[in-house]
Design a protein around this motif. Structure first.
Motif, mmCIF file in Angstrom:
data_model
loop_
_atom_site.group_PDB
_atom_site.id
_atom_site.type_symbol
_atom_site.label_atom_id
_atom_site.label_comp_id
_atom_site.label_asym_id
_atom_site.label_seq_id
_atom_site.Cartn_x
_atom_site.Cartn_y
_atom_site.Cartn_z
ATOM 1 N N LEU A 1 0.779 -1.109 -0.030
ATOM 2 C CA LEU A 1 -0.039 -0.026 0.038
ATOM 3 C C LEU A 1 0.670 1.314 0.141
ATOM 4 N N ARG A 2 2.254 1.058 0.286
ATOM 5 C CA ARG A 2 2.946 2.258 0.337
ATOM 6 C C ARG A 2 3.989 2.035 -0.993
ATOM 7 N N ALA A 3 3.803 1.604 -2.062
ATOM 8 C CA ALA A 3 4.633 1.534 -3.056
ATOM 9 C C ALA A 3 5.089 2.558 -3.761
ATOM 10 N N ASP A 4 4.004 3.714 -3.811
ATOM 11 C CA ASP A 4 4.650 4.899 -4.314
ATOM 12 C C ASP A 4 5.545 5.652 -3.535
ATOM 13 N N ARG A 5 5.820 5.329 -2.269
ATOM 14 C CA ARG A 5 6.802 6.173 -1.510
ATOM 15 C C ARG A 5 8.236 5.725 -1.532
ATOM 16 N N ILE A 6 8.526 4.327 -2.174
ATOM 17 C CA ILE A 6 9.783 3.634 -2.275
ATOM 18 C C ILE A 6 10.803 4.538 -3.388
ATOM 19 N N LYS A 7 12.057 4.737 -2.677
ATOM 20 C CA LYS A 7 13.052 5.513 -3.464
ATOM 21 C C LYS A 7 14.257 4.825 -3.467
ATOM 22 N N THR A 8 14.192 3.911 -2.589
ATOM 23 C CA THR A 8 15.834 3.396 -2.097
ATOM 24 C C THR A 8 15.685 1.971 -3.407
ATOM 25 N N PRO A 9 17.115 1.816 -3.995
ATOM 26 C CA PRO A 9 17.281 0.900 -4.799
ATOM 27 C C PRO A 9 17.081 -0.284 -4.258
ATOM 28 N N MET A 10 16.447 -1.603 -4.754
ATOM 29 C CA MET A 10 16.061 -2.991 -4.345
ATOM 30 C C MET A 10 16.457 -3.994 -5.202
ATOM 31 N N LEU A 11 16.937 -4.972 -4.702
ATOM 32 C CA LEU A 11 17.211 -6.265 -5.240
ATOM 33 C C LEU A 11 16.104 -7.184 -4.775
ATOM 34 N N VAL A 12 15.267 -7.726 -5.706
ATOM 35 C CA VAL A 12 14.291 -8.504 -5.423
ATOM 36 C C VAL A 12 14.712 -9.967 -6.047
ATOM 37 N N ILE A 13 14.537 -11.021 -4.911
ATOM 38 C CA ILE A 13 15.178 -12.453 -5.316
ATOM 39 C C ILE A 13 13.905 -13.367 -5.127
ATOM 40 N N HIS A 14 13.970 -14.489 -5.953
ATOM 41 C CA HIS A 14 12.511 -15.313 -5.543
ATOM 42 C C HIS A 14 13.041 -16.593 -6.404
ATOM 43 N N GLY A 15 12.485 -17.720 -5.831
ATOM 44 C CA GLY A 15 12.557 -19.058 -6.430
ATOM 45 C C GLY A 15 11.075 -19.412 -7.140
ATOM 46 N N GLU A 16 11.118 -19.790 -8.228
ATOM 47 C CA GLU A 16 9.779 -20.153 -8.854
ATOM 48 C C GLU A 16 9.190 -21.328 -8.222
ATOM 49 N N LEU A 17 9.819 -22.287 -7.414
ATOM 50 C CA LEU A 17 9.096 -23.254 -6.928
ATOM 51 C C LEU A 17 8.737 -22.972 -5.338
ATOM 52 N N LEU B 1 16.630 -11.173 -9.272
ATOM 53 C CA LEU B 1 17.325 -12.273 -9.253
ATOM 54 C C LEU B 1 16.242 -13.368 -9.304
ATOM 55 N N HIS B 2 16.122 -13.968 -10.264
ATOM 56 C CA HIS B 2 15.061 -15.391 -10.277
ATOM 57 C C HIS B 2 15.392 -16.643 -10.442
ATOM 58 N N PHE B 3 15.116 -17.373 -9.715
ATOM 59 C CA PHE B 3 15.951 -18.866 -9.637
ATOM 60 C C PHE B 3 14.783 -19.909 -10.001
ATOM 61 N N PRO B 4 14.806 -20.451 -11.468
ATOM 62 C CA PRO B 4 13.525 -21.374 -11.788
ATOM 63 C C PRO B 4 13.587 -22.649 -10.813
ATOM 64 N N ASP B 5 14.699 -23.011 -10.418
ATOM 65 C CA ASP B 5 14.982 -24.267 -9.977
ATOM 66 C C ASP B 5 15.158 -24.141 -8.325
ATOM 67 N N GLU B 6 14.790 -23.168 -7.836
ATOM 68 C CA GLU B 6 14.814 -23.336 -6.177
ATOM 69 C C GLU B 6 13.398 -22.999 -5.633
ATOM 70 N N ASN B 7 13.417 -23.186 -4.280
ATOM 71 C CA ASN B 7 12.060 -23.063 -3.615
ATOM 72 C C ASN B 7 12.235 -21.825 -2.717
ATOM 73 N N HIS B 8 11.982 -22.013 -1.512
ATOM 74 C CA HIS B 8 11.893 -20.830 -0.293
ATOM 75 C C HIS B 8 13.322 -20.505 -0.202
ATOM 76 N N TRP B 9 14.148 -21.469 -0.431
ATOM 77 C CA TRP B 9 15.579 -21.184 -0.071
ATOM 78 C C TRP B 9 16.211 -21.504 -1.411
ATOM 79 N N VAL B 10 17.581 -21.051 -1.311
ATOM 80 C CA VAL B 10 18.512 -21.352 -2.223
ATOM 81 C C VAL B 10 19.491 -22.307 -1.986
ATOM 82 N N THR B 11 19.521 -23.338 -2.130
ATOM 83 C CA THR B 11 20.117 -24.495 -1.871
ATOM 84 C C THR B 11 21.288 -25.063 -2.690
ATOM 85 N N LYS B 12 21.062 -24.951 -4.079
ATOM 86 C CA LYS B 12 22.045 -25.599 -4.962
ATOM 87 C C LYS B 12 23.517 -24.583 -4.739
#
Length: 675
Positions: free
Chosen positions: A592-608, A634-645
């Protein structure tokens, strides 16, 4: 830190090369201690587990070896070692091999060769062995409504020949963490341990017939007569369901409910077969978080009682003394995880250890030794022997692992504190690189733990602060409200108030660390995963205090999250029924406060990732790009909630360190070569 020799560096490469202990097993006579040890495979595409036999201060002896790996070890009464592995059956025919290898139960006799013992078509998910009789409980997945393993194999063959992968669900949940709960259901089976050298378990008897046992835990009495199992209750209101505790008479199949009033886990049967202890977690409500304790039940009468009436910490890892008079357990406590003991007849819990985080307790038959894994924030897990008759003595190391003994970590570690707005102490660990000084203060990386019912109380493989310290960062590991190890008051303070109380605690911890002369508080980044990622998102919309933010597996839109996560009803305990009153979800939702974000962000997520689905990251990414925020995904198609490989973990550290170095320290951004 150019002056540090390469031999003393602790980079991500160093981290992933270290052996990781994943469990201990002790033989009935106490003469053999086996550890599960995890290492990267040859090409570092995945982690592989092997079994090692340990002795005090001696080199460990590797006793299993295969590309698929082996784990979940336990001993049979005759000293044979039972374990689970995907290794191929050397006697399987060509048709059996075509179905692909699934986890099977194997047996390694003393002085003999390992052989498969049970290979259900859906794979073995776990097992328990009776200490005296050797009888087995085996958790395996089978076709819904199927009659047995043979029929299940025929059904799987028919699906494969028809090219069918569809699944039909009738219950909830339908997926957990990184997998769907189908097309098979988890069931529990009983079988005597085969006596013949070539005998196998082909068609064991199902216990709790027809009952799916997702998330269940189980144990069996030493004589094999009674199985103690946790299973979902059948309450019509999904949000009101608990994990009840039942006892099953193995010979008759009779089921007795021991308790159905809370969430029970980790049942452990006493060596004399008369009692069982289990972790009990009360049902939480939006008004009150449930407490956790250790309960003991008499298996003949069904009577239960709390062993820890006045204990204000949350117990884990219960284990019985050989004489059934003492229950050992661990509990997170002020940034450590000590070992405690409590009399089975009742009384006060006694703390046995000081520094260190302990797990995998294995009491020995001598009545005084407890084997365990021990770590600290500054030391990787390693096997030790604790003398309970002289707890003031340092635990003895079991096995000599040169890779662990050679490492020299680059940080000085200290405990620091801030004060919350209500006066409550907010503790943190602070790691300082060796060259940090008032004349050379280090930039600050704030690592926010997940959970949120969690704590920085031991070594961490996925968010390792020493890799950041090696790169020149001061690292703050704060335990704000909702962190465990500080009593129920610390949890109640932040319950349902993530964006208010927890955020304020974190910022006060940051400012307290920033005031230290060795820390450059003007150059800082905040990073977190899961709940920690949620807090990074919340921080993004509420302050420009940091020069960079990293949100891994993060919650972004709490209003939509309830319907997409694997256990949405679990969140109603804290935020209420969203169909009746979504206000708490909205009050705590970063989107709900997306319009206030100014800081550079790195988003990371696993597809699984099904606990925090990738849709959260996609929604966050769209919001950032829509509002012109400088960001990377940064997207990991072969990882889940964690990055384990291992190779993925290297890329994770390279990207994260490169991103915060660029935005906080002004260094040139270098895209990792394999991205």
């Amino acid at each position: 830190m150019e002056h540090m020799s390469e031999e003393r560096r602790f980079t991500a490469e160093t981290l992933i090369s270290l052996p990781r202990f994943a469990g201990l097993a002790l033989s009935n006579d106490g003469k053999r201690l086996v550890a599960s040890v995890v290492r990267p495979g040859k090409k570092r595409r995945r982690l592989v587990t092997s079994l090692y036999e340990l002795a005090p201060e001696a080199s460990p002896r590797r006793i299993t070896r295969s590309a698929p790996g082996e784990g979940a070890a336990a001993f049979a009464p005759d000293g044979s070692l039972l374990f689970v592995s995907r290794r191929p059956d050397p006697e399987a025919d060509e048709e059996e091999r075509e179905t692909g290898e699934r986890p099977a139960l194997w047996l390694l006799p003393p002085g003999g060769e390992a052989r498969p013992l049970a290979a259900p078509p859906g794979g073995v998910e776990g097992f328990a062995a009776a200490r005296e009789s050797g009888d087995l409980l085996i958790a395996a997945r089978v076709r819904p409504g199927g009659a047995g393993w043979r029929e299940d194999a025929e059904w799987e063959k028919a699906r494969k020949e028809a090219g069918v992968e569809a699944q039909l669900f009738e219950g909830y949940p339908i997926r957990l963490w990184d997998h769907y709960l189908g097309p098979r259901e988890r069931r529990l089976y009983f079988a005597p341990l085969p006596e013949g050298e070539d005998e196998r378990i082909e068609e064991p008897r199902e216990l709790l017939s027809g009952t799916p046992l997702e998330l269940s835990a189980y144990d069996i009495t030493p004589d094999g007569s009674t199985a103690v199992v946790t299973r979902w209750s059948t309450h019509e209101d999904l949000a009101a369901r608990v994990m009840e505790l039942v006892a099953v008479d193995v010979s008759t199949g009779e089921v007795r409910t021991l308790a159905d009033d809370a969430w029970y886990s980790s049942p452990r049967c006493s060596p004399d077969g008369r009692r069982v202890v289990a972790i009990r977690e009360e049902r939480s409500t939006p008004e009150r978080p449930g407490d956790r304790s250790l309960w003991l039940f008499d298996l003949s009468t069904g009577e239960g009682r709390n062993l820890l009436e006045e204990f204000d910490l949350w117990p884990g890892s219960p284990a019985w003394s050989p004489d059934s008079n003492i229950v050992f357990f661990t509990a997170s406590c002020d940034g450590r995880v000590p070992v405690f003991r409590v009399p089975a007849t009742g009384g006060s819990a006694e703390r046995l250890t000081g520094e260190g985080a302990f797990s995998d307790l294995c009491p020995a038959p001598d009545g005084r030794t407890v084997y365990a894994l021990r770590s600290t924030v500054g030391e990787p897990p390693h096997p030790v022997a604790l003398d309970t008759a002289a707890p003031e003595e340092a635990p003895r190391r079991m096995g000599s692992f040169p890779e662990l003994e050679r490492i020299e970590l680059p940080a000085r570690i200290r405990r620091v504190e801030a004060r919350a707005s209500d006066g409550t102490r907010v503790p943190s660990w602070l790691l300082l690189p060796e060259d940090a000084a008032p004349e050379n203060p280090a930039p600050l990386a704030v690592l926010i733990h997940g959970g949120p019912l969690n704590s920085w109380d031991g070594w961490h493989w996925r968010w390792n602060p020493h890799v950041f310290a090696d790169a020149g960062w001061a690292v703050l590991l704060p335990d704000p409200a909702l962190s465990t190890g500080y009593g129920m008051h610390h949890i109640r303070r932040g319950w349902g108030r993530w964006g208010e109380v927890v955020y304020d605690d974190l910022m006060r911890a940051v400012e307290a660390a920033a005031e230290l002369p060795e820390v450059d508080g003007g150059r800082s980044a905040a990073l977190g995963g899961s709940f920690g990622g949620y807090m990074a998102n919340w921080i993004a919309g509420h302050t420009e205090r940091f020069r960079a933010l990293v949100a891994h597996a993060s919650l972004w839109n709490l209003e939509g999250f309830h319907g997409t996560t694997d256990l949405g009803t679990w969140w109603e305990r804290e935020f209420g029924n969203p169909y009746q009153d979504p206000s708490r979800y909205r009050e705590n939702s970063p989107h709900l406060r997306a319009d206030r974000i100014k800081t550079p962000m790195l988003v990371i997520h696993g597809e699984l990732d099904y606990r925090v689905p990738v849709s959260e990251a996609l929604s966050l990414w769209t919001s950032l790009r829509r509002h012109g925020v400088e960001a990377k995904f940064l997207h990991f198609p072969d990882e889940n909630h964690w990055v384990t490989k291992p190779n993925n973990s290297l890329l994770w550290y390279q990207t994260v360190l490169g991103f915060i170095d660029h935005h906080v320290r002004g260094r040139r951004w270098r895209r990792p070569e394999l991205l």
